[in-house]
Every structure is written in structure tokens, then in C-alpha cells.
Design a protein around this motif. Structure first.
Motif, mmCIF file in Angstrom:
data_model
loop_
_atom_site.group_PDB
_atom_site.id
_atom_site.type_symbol
_atom_site.label_atom_id
_atom_site.label_comp_id
_atom_site.label_asym_id
_atom_site.label_seq_id
_atom_site.Cartn_x
_atom_site.Cartn_y
_atom_site.Cartn_z
ATOM 1 N N ARG A 1 -8.795 -41.493 1.962
ATOM 2 C CA ARG A 1 -7.583 -42.018 1.341
ATOM 3 C C ARG A 1 -6.542 -40.925 1.127
ATOM 4 O O ARG A 1 -5.343 -41.135 1.322
ATOM 5 N N ASP B 1 -2.880 -40.868 2.906
ATOM 6 C CA ASP B 1 -1.656 -40.895 2.094
ATOM 7 C C ASP B 1 -0.753 -39.701 2.393
ATOM 8 O O ASP B 1 0.452 -39.868 2.575
ATOM 9 N N ARG C 1 -0.143 -48.486 -0.208
ATOM 10 C CA ARG C 1 -0.352 -47.036 -0.172
ATOM 11 C C ARG C 1 0.226 -46.411 -1.428
ATOM 12 O O ARG C 1 1.238 -46.847 -1.980
#
Length: 288
Positions: free
Chosen positions: A170, A174, A287
Motif C-alpha cells: 500500500r 500510494d 487512495r
């Protein structure tokens, strides 16, 4: 066939499409990479399972597990040696490289296995059915495919949100630069992501091989169904991918009920309608 039967058929077909799409969704969600060789890599896995069951005489389950490991390693190496060199702000180089990889795999399979259609043998499992209600039975193979798709999505969600590897996924998705400053090895994360994507694709390959015959030329069609499922569900959303596969399956089942010639067209039309109404899909990933 009643309307309820059509819905059941569509949902079960959607589970198969979700399995096709999971690996594609996973790579896009982490790397922002559209892998045009995805359908051909599923076919490659199917042929490897076929070889393991015929040439080596392994049971289907053992052969599938062996190919899962093989495809994970292949994905890891593919990212390190090929894809890593073309990743960047420009999306064109990865598209061209994966398109070239698709052609290489297709021609390699054609040379190695010929153009004849093949099928994985699963014995009585292929024709077994389960009674859901009086007068309503469904095939065991598509039912297992749907259950497997749900389980695979749940497992991947668990990995993403409950493990340190998931946190690295993640963080890199990002903001790769900040993730590297925090000690995350971007190269390893991407390589593991591609390996995991190809490992998941083995499940789709086994389902494909049991349900229907396959040959080296059908990879692009699998890619198209996978791509449509991902877009319908929402880019980067795993549960959305499952929903997208089911929407696509339902559209095809309903279209086929109206007119058998409309089955495939109905799925494409559903894709276009969703794209016009919700360009980011039904459940786009949020996001940070």
C-alpha cells in the motif's frame, strides 16, 4: 430455463471471470501497470499444469501447487529482469513490452504444444453437480470457481491490510518515493507483486482448463474479459473486481437467454454502459 436459473448461471460465470481478472487488478493496484500479456500468462500456466499431469503423471492438485510456485518465481524474475527496466511515468514502454511478451508466449506455446485444443482432466469432478434446491442443480466446477474467487479476494485483502507485506504494498502504491525513504525496497515489492499475480492466475488457468478446451490463441480473449471485469469493478479494487466479474457474467447469461448469439455482445455492452455512467468503475479503490 427460468430467470432464477439465468441469474445463478451468470453469477457462477462471473466467478470465473473474477479469477481471470484478479491478477490483472493486483498488478494495476500496486504498480499502475496494465499487463497485456496477462491472458497469455494464464494460458502458459494452464499448459504447465497440463504438462505436469501428463508428462510427469502428477495428480491435478499437486501439479497445480507446483505450477503456483513456478509461476511465482517466473513473475519475480520477469519483474526484475524485464518490467523493472520500463516502469516509469510513461505508460507506453510497459504496454509495448507486455504486448511483445504476449506475442512471444503465444508463439512459444504454438511451437511447444501445437495448435490443437487441449483440456485438463479432472475426472468425475467435471460433470458433478450440487443440488441447491428441489429442481435446481449447479455444476460443482463453476460453484468451486466462485467460492475460490471469493476466498482468493478475501485472502488478498487480508494480506493487504493485516500484514507487513501488505503495508509495503500500500505504501509503494500510494507514493513509491516516500516508501523508499521509510525503508521499503521498491524492487522487491514490485517483484513480489508480479509473482503473486502470476501465482493467483494459476487458479484461473486450472478453472479454464477444466471448464473448456484451450489453445495458444485464446489468451487475448481472456485478457479482454479480465480487463472488462477490472474496469467495471473499479481499478485497483479487489472486491470490485469480483463484483465486475459477476456483472459481466450476468450480462452474458441474460444476453444468451434472449438470443444465444448475443451472449458475448451483451457483456461488452454492459462494459460500455458502466464505462459511460461510472468511468472509474462501480467500486473504485480509494487512495490515501
Amino acid at each position: 430455463m427460468s430467470g432464477f436459473d439465468t441469474i445463478i448461471e451468470g453469477v457462477l460465470l462471473g466467478g470465473v471471470y473474477a479469477l481471470f481478472a484478479l491478477g490483472l487488478s493486483l498488478i494495476f493496484g500496486i504498480m499502475r501497470l496494465v499487463n497485456l500479456a496477462h491472458g497469455d500468462l494464464i494460458l502458459l500456466a494452464a499448459y504447465l499444469v497440463l504438462s505436469a499431469t501428463t508428462a510427469l503423471g502428477l495428480p491435478l492438485a499437486v501439479a497445480s501447487l507446483l505450477v503456483v510456485i513456478t509461476m511465482f518465481v517466473l513473475g519475480f524474475v520477469l519483474q526484475r529482469l524485464v518490467l523493472e527496466r520500463v516502469l516509469g511515468d510513461d505508460i507506453l514502454p510497459p504496454l509495448l513490452v507486455t504486448f511483445g511478451l504476449s506475442i512471444v508466449i503465444q508463439n512459444g506455446l504454438l511451437l511447444g504444444y501445437g495448435a490443437d485444443s487441449r483440456r485438463l482432466q479432472a475426472g468425475a469432478f467435471e460433470s458433478s453437480s450440487v443440488a441447491l434446491a428441489p429442481g435446481l442443480s449447479v455444476g460443482l466446477a463453476p460453484l468451486i470457481a466462485l467460492v475460490t474467487a471469493v476466498a482468493a479476494v478475501a485472502l488478498l485483502q487480508l494480506i493487504f491490510y493485516r500484514t507487513s507485506l501488505g503495508r509495503a504494498f500500500r505504501a509503494t502504491a500510494d507514493n513509491p518515493a516516500i516508501a523508499q525513504l521509510m525503508g521499503v525496497n521498491e524492487r522487491n515489492v514490485y517483484a513480489i507483486a508480479v509473482g503473486l499475480s502470476l501465482a493467483v492466475s494459476v487458479i484461473a488457468a486450472v478453472v479454464l482448463g477444466i471448464r473448456a478446451s484451450f489453445d495458444p490463441s485464446i489468451g487475448p480473449a481472456r485478457l479482454l474479459y479480465a480487463f472488462e471485469a477490472v474496469i467495471i469493478g473499479g481499478l485497483g479494487s479487489l472486491w470490485g473486481t469480483l463484483a465486475g466479474g459477476i456483472v459481466l457474467g450476468l450480462a452474458q447469461a441474460i444476453g444468451g437467454r434472449i438470443n444465444p448469439e448475443w451472449q458475448i455482445l451483451a457483456g461488452h455492452l454492459a462494459f460500455l454502459v458502466v464505462l459511460m455512467v461510472r468511468p472509474r468503475g462501480l467500486f473504485p479503490a480509494r487512495r490515501a
